[in-house]
Design a protein around this motif. Structure first.
Motif, PDB file in Angstrom:
ATOM      1  N   PRO A 284       0.816  -1.207  -0.173  1.00  0.00           N
ATOM      2  CA  PRO A 284       0.189  -0.033   0.131  1.00  0.00           C
ATOM      3  C   PRO A 284       0.960   1.222   0.072  1.00  0.00           C
ATOM      4  CG  PRO A 284      -0.116  -1.016   2.168  1.00  0.00           C
ATOM      5  CD  PRO A 284       0.819  -1.927   1.296  1.00  0.00           C
ATOM      6  N   ASP A 286       0.980   5.351   1.124  1.00  0.00           N
ATOM      7  CA  ASP A 286       0.318   6.324   1.946  1.00  0.00           C
ATOM      8  C   ASP A 286       0.332   7.446   1.074  1.00  0.00           C
ATOM      9  OD1 ASP A 286      -0.009   4.854   3.941  1.00  0.00           O
ATOM     10  OD2 ASP A 286       1.895   5.812   4.986  1.00  0.00           O
ATOM     11  N   ARG A 304      -2.984   4.573  -2.068  1.00  0.00           N
ATOM     12  CA  ARG A 304      -3.397   3.578  -2.961  1.00  0.00           C
ATOM     13  C   ARG A 304      -3.485   2.224  -1.902  1.00  0.00           C
ATOM     14  NH1 ARG A 304       0.518   0.745  -4.591  1.00  0.00           N
ATOM     15  NH2 ARG A 304       2.237   1.414  -5.289  1.00  0.00           N
ATOM     16  N   PRO A 305      -4.525   1.477  -2.197  1.00  0.00           N
ATOM     17  CA  PRO A 305      -4.434  -0.074  -1.417  1.00  0.00           C
ATOM     18  C   PRO A 305      -3.196  -0.892  -2.020  1.00  0.00           C
ATOM     19  CG  PRO A 305      -6.203  -0.249  -2.770  1.00  0.00           C
ATOM     20  CD  PRO A 305      -5.769   1.370  -2.833  1.00  0.00           C
ATOM     21  N   HIS A 307      -1.150  -5.160  -1.301  1.00  0.00           N
ATOM     22  CA  HIS A 307      -1.580  -6.417  -1.030  1.00  0.00           C
ATOM     23  C   HIS A 307      -0.483  -6.857  -0.128  1.00  0.00           C
ATOM     24  CE1 HIS A 307      -4.507  -6.521  -4.275  1.00  0.00           C
ATOM     25  NE2 HIS A 307      -5.313  -7.264  -3.387  1.00  0.00           N
ATOM     26  N   GLU A 337      -6.056  -7.665   0.675  1.00  0.00           N
ATOM     27  CA  GLU A 337      -5.760  -6.361   0.370  1.00  0.00           C
ATOM     28  C   GLU A 337      -5.532  -5.539   1.733  1.00  0.00           C
ATOM     29  OE1 GLU A 337      -8.045  -3.906  -2.739  1.00  0.00           O
ATOM     30  OE2 GLU A 337      -9.111  -3.715  -0.736  1.00  0.00           O
ATOM     31  N   GLN A 339      -5.112  -1.616   3.133  1.00  0.00           N
ATOM     32  CA  GLN A 339      -5.372  -0.117   2.810  1.00  0.00           C
ATOM     33  C   GLN A 339      -4.203   0.670   3.392  1.00  0.00           C
ATOM     34  OE1 GLN A 339      -7.947   1.193   1.116  1.00  0.00           O
ATOM     35  NE2 GLN A 339      -8.712  -1.173   0.975  1.00  0.00           N
ATOM     36  N   PRO A 340      -3.965   1.857   2.912  1.00  0.00           N
ATOM     37  CA  PRO A 340      -2.930   2.643   3.248  1.00  0.00           C
ATOM     38  C   PRO A 340      -3.187   3.362   4.757  1.00  0.00           C
ATOM     39  CG  PRO A 340      -4.119   3.704   1.545  1.00  0.00           C
ATOM     40  CD  PRO A 340      -4.652   2.444   1.681  1.00  0.00           C
ATOM     41  N   ASP A 341      -2.218   3.416   5.436  1.00  0.00           N
ATOM     42  CA  ASP A 341      -2.218   4.323   6.687  1.00  0.00           C
ATOM     43  C   ASP A 341      -2.768   5.519   6.691  1.00  0.00           C
ATOM     44  OD1 ASP A 341      -1.642   1.863   8.155  1.00  0.00           O
ATOM     45  OD2 ASP A 341       0.797   2.723   7.776  1.00  0.00           O
ATOM     46  N   THR A 343      -4.573   8.630   3.775  1.00  0.00           N
ATOM     47  CA  THR A 343      -5.211   8.943   2.592  1.00  0.00           C
ATOM     48  C   THR A 343      -5.549  10.256   2.812  1.00  0.00           C
ATOM     49  OG1 THR A 343      -7.414   8.451   3.375  1.00  0.00           O
ATOM     50  CG2 THR A 343      -6.290   6.572   2.082  1.00  0.00           C
ATOM     51  N   GLU A 346      -8.022  10.565   5.291  1.00  0.00           N
ATOM     52  CA  GLU A 346      -7.488  10.424   6.641  1.00  0.00           C
ATOM     53  C   GLU A 346      -6.771  11.747   6.942  1.00  0.00           C
ATOM     54  OE1 GLU A 346      -7.020   8.005  10.222  1.00  0.00           O
ATOM     55  OE2 GLU A 346      -8.579   8.246   8.652  1.00  0.00           O
TER      56      GLU A 346
END
Length: 598
Positions: A284, A286, A304-305, A307, A337, A339-341, A343, A346
């Motif tokens: 991912p 950030d 972006r996410p 894996h 998958e 998710q980024p820490d 976004t 966020e």
């Protein structure tokens, strides 16, 4: 009547005469038995040594000659599977020939025994008198117990560099000291060539040889028979037996059966697996934050996410392959998958909206600085420190090793410039310290250089050392902080983005005190580095927290600098190396003026 009376009296008189005759007869037999010559009766033997007819002195000499060597010979003792030897004297045992002879003579003159021998062959065996020094014996047995005690060991399986080894089971053995002394006393001088079997307490292992053999054949040998191959996102990753063995164990269960255990976390972190997995999956990303033209936080690149492979998924895939053969030693590892820490949404939710502080340090160009500072910046940039969290330089950057991307450079050790991995990262620590200082966050741990370096602000600089000195601060602003770091060959800037807690942070500095002049040192050898002199001093730095035009809080920090001694290197023993440059950068006041206000 008289005749009759005479007969009656004779009868009465005859009785005691008969009794007297009996006594006299037995006495004669006793005397006859004694009249054999010597102090010791004929036919007397001690452990096969005939001492009959000898005087006491002769008997002692005979026993000393015949039994003495055996009595002084080491005693062999079997304790479990071990055989130990010890001198009888060390065990508190000795042969008392004098007491033995006395006993033989005394029992030989017993009337019943004497008369009895007249009606038998006359041979008799006497046991030798053994002297036992009980305190010495018990102390020796205690030491023997300590030296021969054997802890119970379960059978086990080990893996080393792709090879498998069975560790045999072993019973626990303890000498039973209370019974050991009687056993030694009874066996001493017995004449047997076999070791004395000592009494022991034996404890059997939980995992025995049968189970070890089963585990070896059923799992361990197949596991090390060849590599296994896992597929991650379509990429095949072979894992060798050597790598597998580093993270594989066999442990006993409650029934005493050896069962395999795979350290999936360690296997996933092993470079032989981690690097190809990292190339196979897309991590991912950030969001990358920056400042727009108006000084507001903007998203330069959204998150972006990606894996990832979890340790649980890797373990589930690998373990069944270890006992398979041929094509069966390949399998698929599932990914999930992530998710980024951070976004853009966020970032807004966390209150990252403006520049809180920024600081820049300039330094002379050097290849090692470019590498080490650049690597530290890479590891720091993009860090998000949530409210109440602590930021740590050592935890974020890690150990400054070649494996972590750092090279040898110049750093200070024991008041002198030396070469060491990671040299130059103190510039990053100083820059971060000042960013945190002017960000108004809580300073938890920092330490200045041992002597002053001119390109840094007096009393407002920091150095770090792995395992001993860290730079730590706590985000007490109430909002998240985003760390933005950037470096060139000659400069480094760290900026904290978030939400301001104070309108302004001001720095104050007092005069130098406790000034100490440097000394001059001549060094030698390849590690010698030329060093220019500088005085040592103390300096106090203050931090004012300004809100609404007034100082609402003040802190003071005192720093002690030792003198920077002048070091020259003997040219005959030291290769020529350029001296570390410490004064070509702009002066500290210029840096302060450019960075104190946000």
């Amino acid at each position: 009547m008289a005749r009759a009376g005479n007969r009656t009296g004779n009868w009465r008189i005859a009785l005691p005469l008969v009794g007297g005759a009996a006594v006299l007869g037995l006495g004669g037999l006793y005397v006859t038995g004694l009249v054999t010559g010597g102090d010791i009766d004929q036919g007397t033997r001690v452990r096969g040594v005939d001492i009959g007819g000898m005087s006491r002195a002769e008997a002692r000499q005979a026993l000393d000659r015949a039994l003495g060597p055996g009595a002084a010979a080491p005693v062999a003792m079997k304790i479990g599977d071990r055989v130990e030897k010890a001198d009888p004297a060390a065990l508190g045992l000795s042969l008392n020939t004098g007491a033995t002879v006395d006993h033989a003579a005394r029992t030989g003159h017993d009337p019943v025994a004497v008369i009895g021998r007249l009606f038998t062959s006359g041979d008799r065996d006497i046991e030798p008198v053994i002297r036992v020094d009980e305190p010495t014996a018990r102390a020796a047995l205690g030491r023997l117990d300590e030296s021969t005690r054997q802890q119970v060991r379960d059978g086990s399986i080990t893996f080393d560099k792709g090879a498998v080894k069975a560790v045999p089971a072993r019973p626990g053995i303890d000498l039973i000291e209370d019974r050991a002394l009687d056993t030694l006393r009874a066996a001493y001088l017995a004449g047997s060539t076999d070791p004395v079997v000592m009494p022991v307490e034996r404890r059997e292992p939980h995992v025995g040889a049968e189970e070890t053999d089963r585990a070896l054949e059923a799992f361990a040998r197949p596991a090390m028979s060849g590599p296994v191959t896992v597929s991650v996102a379509g990429k095949r990753i072979p894992i060798t037996p050597a790598v597998l063995g580093e993270h594989l164990t066999m442990n006993p269960d409650t029934r005493g059966r050896l069962v395999p255990a795979l350290d999936s976390k360690g296997l996933l972190a092993d470079p032989a697996v981690a690097r190809p997995v990292e190339r196979a999956v897309q991590a991912p990303r950030d969001a990358v934050l920056g400042l727009d033209a108006a000084g507001r936080v903007a998203v330069d690149a959204d998150g972006r996410p990606g894996h990832q492979v979890t340790q649980a998924a890797l373990g589930r895939a690998v373990l069944p392959l270890l006992t398979a053969e041929g094509a069966g030693r390949s399998g698929e590892v599932a990914t999930e998958e992530v998710q980024p820490d951070l976004t853009s949404a966020e970032a807004r939710r966390l209150g990252i909206k403006e520049k809180v502080s920024s600081f820049t340090v300039q330094f002379p160009a050097a290849p090692y600085r470019t590498t080490n500072i650049g690597r530290a910046v890479e590891l720091i940039n993009g860090s998000v420190v949530l409210p109440g969290e602590e930021w740590s330089f050592n935890r974020t950057v890690g150990e400054r090793t070649k494996e972590n991307g750092f090279v040898d450079g110049i750093m200070i050790n024991d008041g002198r410039f030396v070469k060491s991995p990671g040299g130059g990262v103190s510039a990053v620590a100083t820059t971060m310290y000042n960013a945190a200082f002017f960000g108004g966050v809580k300073l938890v741990e920092h330490g200045a250089h041992s002597f002053y370096i001119e390109r840094y602000p007096e009393g407002r600089e920091a150095t770090v050392a792995w395992g001993t000195l860290d730079l730590r601060w706590v985000n007490d602003t109430g909002h998240a902080l985003y760390v933005q770091a950037h470096s060139t060959d000659t400069s480094l800037t760290i900026t904290l983005l978030g939400t301001k807690k104070y309108d302004e942070i001001k720095a104050t500095k007092g005069p130098r005190t406790q000034v100490t002049p440097p000394t001059k040192i001549t060094g030698s050898g390849p590690a010698c580095e030329v060093q220019t002199p500088l005085e040592g001093f103390d300096v106090q730095v203050g931090r004012d927290f300004v809100q609404g035009g007034r100082t609402v809080r003040h802190e003071d920090f005192t720093t002690h600098y030792t003198p920077r001694d002048e070091v020259t290197c003997d040219p005959q023993t030291t290769p020529a190396t350029p001296a570390p440059q410490t004064s070509q950068a702009p002066t500290a006041p210029a840096l302060d003026a450019a960075s104190a206000r946000r």
